[in-house]
Design an enzyme around this catalytic site. Structure first.
Site, PDB file in Angstrom:
ATOM      1  N   ASP A  12      72.816 -48.861  53.486  1.00 18.14           N
ATOM      2  CA  ASP A  12      73.522 -47.958  54.407  1.00 18.14           C
ATOM      3  C   ASP A  12      74.784 -47.361  53.795  1.00 18.14           C
ATOM      4  O   ASP A  12      75.731 -47.047  54.502  1.00 18.14           O
ATOM      5  CB  ASP A  12      73.913 -48.687  55.718  1.00 18.14           C
ATOM      6  N   GLY A  14      75.098 -44.529  52.493  1.00 18.45           N
ATOM      7  CA  GLY A  14      75.146 -43.063  52.625  1.00 18.45           C
ATOM      8  C   GLY A  14      74.340 -42.389  51.525  1.00 18.45           C
ATOM      9  O   GLY A  14      74.585 -41.228  51.184  1.00 18.45           O
ATOM     10  N   LYS A  15      73.362 -43.122  50.994  1.00 15.07           N
ATOM     11  CA  LYS A  15      72.528 -42.570  49.914  1.00 15.07           C
ATOM     12  C   LYS A  15      71.785 -41.319  50.363  1.00 15.07           C
ATOM     13  O   LYS A  15      71.559 -40.415  49.584  1.00 15.07           O
ATOM     14  CB  LYS A  15      71.499 -43.616  49.449  1.00 15.07           C
ATOM     15  N   GLY A  16      71.393 -41.295  51.642  1.00 17.17           N
ATOM     16  CA  GLY A  16      70.628 -40.162  52.168  1.00 17.17           C
ATOM     17  C   GLY A  16      71.351 -38.846  51.928  1.00 17.17           C
ATOM     18  O   GLY A  16      70.756 -37.877  51.470  1.00 17.17           O
ATOM     19  N   LYS A  17      72.646 -38.855  52.190  1.00 16.59           N
ATOM     20  CA  LYS A  17      73.419 -37.620  52.025  1.00 16.59           C
ATOM     21  C   LYS A  17      73.507 -37.224  50.540  1.00 16.59           C
ATOM     22  O   LYS A  17      73.320 -36.067  50.188  1.00 16.59           O
ATOM     23  CB  LYS A  17      74.825 -37.806  52.606  1.00 16.59           C
ATOM     24  N   GLY A  39      66.554 -46.633  56.377  1.00 14.77           N
ATOM     25  CA  GLY A  39      66.868 -45.531  57.280  1.00 14.77           C
ATOM     26  C   GLY A  39      67.926 -44.656  56.648  1.00 14.77           C
ATOM     27  O   GLY A  39      69.009 -45.127  56.318  1.00 14.77           O
ATOM     28  N   HIS A  40      67.569 -43.428  56.388  1.00 14.83           N
ATOM     29  CA  HIS A  40      68.537 -42.478  55.828  1.00 14.83           C
ATOM     30  C   HIS A  40      68.823 -41.409  56.868  1.00 14.83           C
ATOM     31  O   HIS A  40      67.901 -40.815  57.406  1.00 14.83           O
ATOM     32  CB  HIS A  40      67.955 -41.767  54.599  1.00 14.83           C
ATOM     33  N   GLN A 223      67.760 -49.589  50.612  1.00 10.62           N
ATOM     34  CA  GLN A 223      68.617 -50.782  50.769  1.00 10.62           C
ATOM     35  C   GLN A 223      69.751 -50.767  49.730  1.00 10.62           C
ATOM     36  O   GLN A 223      70.185 -49.688  49.364  1.00 10.62           O
ATOM     37  CB  GLN A 223      67.796 -52.075  50.698  1.00 10.62           C
ATOM     38  N   GLY A 301      69.093 -49.817  65.185  1.00  4.82           N
ATOM     39  CA  GLY A 301      70.185 -49.540  66.124  1.00  4.82           C
ATOM     40  C   GLY A 301      71.177 -50.703  66.244  1.00  4.82           C
ATOM     41  O   GLY A 301      72.115 -50.641  67.036  1.00  4.82           O
ATOM     42  N   ARG A 304      76.422 -52.606  62.895  1.00  2.58           N
ATOM     43  CA  ARG A 304      76.648 -53.123  61.538  1.00  2.58           C
ATOM     44  C   ARG A 304      77.943 -53.913  61.504  1.00  2.58           C
ATOM     45  O   ARG A 304      78.907 -53.556  62.188  1.00  2.58           O
ATOM     46  CB  ARG A 304      76.739 -51.969  60.539  1.00  2.58           C
ATOM     47  N   LEU A 331      84.939 -41.777  53.143  1.00  3.28           N
ATOM     48  CA  LEU A 331      86.373 -42.018  52.938  1.00  3.28           C
ATOM     49  C   LEU A 331      87.150 -41.676  54.205  1.00  3.28           C
ATOM     50  O   LEU A 331      88.113 -42.357  54.568  1.00  3.28           O
ATOM     51  CB  LEU A 331      86.882 -41.164  51.760  1.00  3.28           C
ATOM     52  N   ASP A 332      86.701 -40.630  54.912  1.00  4.06           N
ATOM     53  CA  ASP A 332      87.406 -40.154  56.115  1.00  4.06           C
ATOM     54  C   ASP A 332      87.514 -41.218  57.209  1.00  4.06           C
ATOM     55  O   ASP A 332      88.412 -41.151  58.043  1.00  4.06           O
ATOM     56  CB  ASP A 332      86.699 -38.913  56.678  1.00  4.06           C
TER      57      ASP A 332
HETATM   58  P1  IMP Z   1      63.712 -56.766  55.937  1.00  4.06           P
HETATM   59  O1  IMP Z   1      63.839 -55.822  54.802  1.00  4.06           O
HETATM   60  O2  IMP Z   1      63.285 -56.118  57.213  1.00  4.06           O
HETATM   61  O3  IMP Z   1      62.888 -57.970  55.595  1.00  4.06           O
HETATM   62  O4  IMP Z   1      65.183 -57.349  56.261  1.00  4.06           O
HETATM   63  C1  IMP Z   1      65.881 -58.188  55.344  1.00  4.06           C
HETATM   64  C2  IMP Z   1      67.373 -57.907  55.370  1.00  4.06           C
HETATM   65  O5  IMP Z   1      67.615 -56.619  54.812  1.00  4.06           O
HETATM   66  C3  IMP Z   1      67.982 -57.861  56.771  1.00  4.06           C
HETATM   67  O6  IMP Z   1      69.314 -58.350  56.681  1.00  4.06           O
HETATM   68  C4  IMP Z   1      68.010 -56.383  57.112  1.00  4.06           C
HETATM   69  O7  IMP Z   1      69.003 -56.066  58.058  1.00  4.06           O
HETATM   70  C5  IMP Z   1      68.332 -55.805  55.743  1.00  4.06           C
HETATM   71  N1  IMP Z   1      67.865 -54.436  55.553  1.00  4.06           N
HETATM   72  C6  IMP Z   1      66.610 -54.020  55.302  1.00  4.06           C
HETATM   73  N2  IMP Z   1      66.566 -52.694  55.137  1.00  4.06           N
HETATM   74  C7  IMP Z   1      67.832 -52.248  55.261  1.00  4.06           C
HETATM   75  C8  IMP Z   1      68.443 -50.963  55.143  1.00  4.06           C
HETATM   76  O8  IMP Z   1      67.809 -49.940  54.878  1.00  4.06           O
HETATM   77  N3  IMP Z   1      69.790 -50.934  55.332  1.00  4.06           N
HETATM   78  C9  IMP Z   1      70.517 -52.040  55.582  1.00  4.06           C
HETATM   79  N4  IMP Z   1      69.997 -53.257  55.687  1.00  4.06           N
HETATM   80  C10 IMP Z   1      68.662 -53.366  55.530  1.00  4.06           C
END
Ligand code: IMP
Length: 423
Positions: A12, A14-17, A39-40, A223, A301, A304, A331-332
């Protein structure tokens, strides 16, 4: 030049951007690991796009996206994403999306097993519940079903029968649950195969031929380094290699094919799911940063967890990924803070650690050693060059560069595509 972009924290970042921006200059963008646990979020013209399986590069007309063999694919989720884009006016045609026939398929029993295994664990991982771990486990135990198998009814039948016989035993005997019938899954997955057939190909050959034609490739890590199965905070990790090295095995390209690795980091740190987080906020800052940074998982959802920037963590990521450029995102979000801290060491049982430790007990119980910097308390949102930034923001960035021993090339100051400084 072929570039890899990875996350240097717990995902998370911010790689998507960044990928959205960089993919404008790349012919092909490749995902090489993970699945729809990722999720991006990309915001273009105030329209929000959330991607789980497809690279965000799909937003650029004429660019090709590749889902490599190292990705695990939930076909239902993949088709839903394609459909959603088409509803927004973007057609995902077979010449723009290539899916590896060698990629493993997330099956319904993987999703259920993910939840059941979590429920049995004393120390929960907090997975996304998407069946990612059980799917990779089947790959490694050599009973997985691959995308190419969805195109061959005989192979799918044999593999599914074998899997159900074993999985149903586990459901009944270990978890006291009802198992799965063969016919419904078989028909459902054959139908997915039919729909996805135009996209399924040997992506290693596709990439090889593209490189022969001097096409440029962007490798998109999902990830982050500390969720990597080998280098992350094991066992609170995902089940794939999210580091740059994962791109070779997960896309079928040689190491020499990747000329540069860029790490994405947030100007602070977040983590979703369980596991150690030494610099986690313990006070009202958690709520403040979470709200301002909209720190809720793009996939589940979930809120974090938020904390200060941890230079031990990111320095380690710089080392294992061979990072030559950094992108500092969001940064903002720190704009209003009077004081900003950076962890520069961990204190544990009288010893100071300057490198990220292997021992999970140390990571769990260490107390961070912080440097405290004055905040800038001015909006950075309109900054488009480094010198536009307030002095204390520049000082913060320069200090991070020094601690991480790598230059910061991109500084993101807002969610919009153009809210970024490129140095
Ligand atoms: P899994 O990949 O669903 O098995 O989850 C394993 C761990 O990785 C958990 O702590 C998830 O919250 C975390 N995780 C998996 N994918 C992401 C992601 O894209 N962003 C942030 N955390 C992730």
């Amino acid at each position: 030049m072929n570039i890899a972009v990875i996350g240097a924290q717990w995902g998370d970042e911010g790689k998507g951007k960044l990928i959205d921006i960089l993919s404008a200059d790349a012919d092909i963008t490749v995902r090489y690991q993970g699945g729809n646990n990722a999720g991006h979020t990309v915001v273009v013209n105030h329209k929000v796009y959330v991607f789980h399986l497809l690279p965000s590069a799909i937003l650029h007309p004429g660019k090709v996206c590749v889902i490599g063999n190292g990705v695990v694919i939930d076909p239902q989720a993949m088709l839903a994403e394609i459909k959603e884009l088409s509803a927004k006016g973007l057609q995902v045609t077979a010449n723009r999306l290539k899916i590896s026939g060698r990629a493993h398929v997330v099956m319904p029993y993987h999703r259920i097993l993910d939840g059941l295994r979590e429920s049995k664990r004393k120390n929960k991982i907090g997975t996304t519940g998407r069946g990612i771990g059980p799917c990779y486990a089947d790959k490694v135990t050599r009973c997985g079903i691959r995308m190419v198998d969805l195109l061959n009814p005989r192979v799918l039948k044999a593999k599914l029968e074998d899997n159900l016989s074993e999985k149903n035993d586990t459901f009944h005997k270990v978890y006291g649950q009802k198992g799965f019938g063969f016919s419904a899954i078989y028909q459902e997955y054959l139908a997915y195969g039919k729909k996805l057939k135009p996209y399924i190909t040997d992506t290693a050959i596709f990439l090889y031929e593209a490189m022969q034609r001097k096409k440029t490739i962007l490798f998109e890590g999902a990830q982050g380094t500390f969720l990597d199965i080998d280098f992350g905070t094991y066992p609170f990790v995902t089940s794939s290699n999210s580091i740059v090295g994962g791109a070779c095995a997960g896309a079928g390209v040689p190491p020499m094919a990747i000329a540069k690795a860029i790490a994405c980091v947030k100007a602070y740190t977040t983590r979703v799911g369980e596991g150690p987080f030494p610099t986690e906020f313990s006070d009202d800052l958690m709520e403040r940063i979470r709200t301002k940074g909209n720190e809720f998982g793009a996939t589940t959802g979930r809120p974090r967890r938020c904390g200060w920037f941890d230079s031990l963590l990111v320095r380690y990521a710089v080392i294992v990924n061979g990072i030559s450029e950094l992108a500092i995102m969001k940064l903002d979000i720190l704009d209003e803070l009077p004081k900003i801290k950076i962890a520069v060491g961990y204190r544990y049982r009288g010893k100071i650690y300057r490198e990220f430790p292997m021992d999970s007990e140390v990571v769990c119980d260490a107390e961070p050693v912080y440097e405290e910097w004055d905040g800038w308390q001015t909006s950075t949102k309109n900054a488009r060059t480094f010198t536009d930034l307030p002095l204390n923001a520049r000082r913060y960035i320069l200090r991070l560069e020094k601690l991480l021993k790598v230059g910061v090339k991109y500084i993101s100051v807002g969610a919009q595509r153009d809210e970024i400084i490129v140095r």
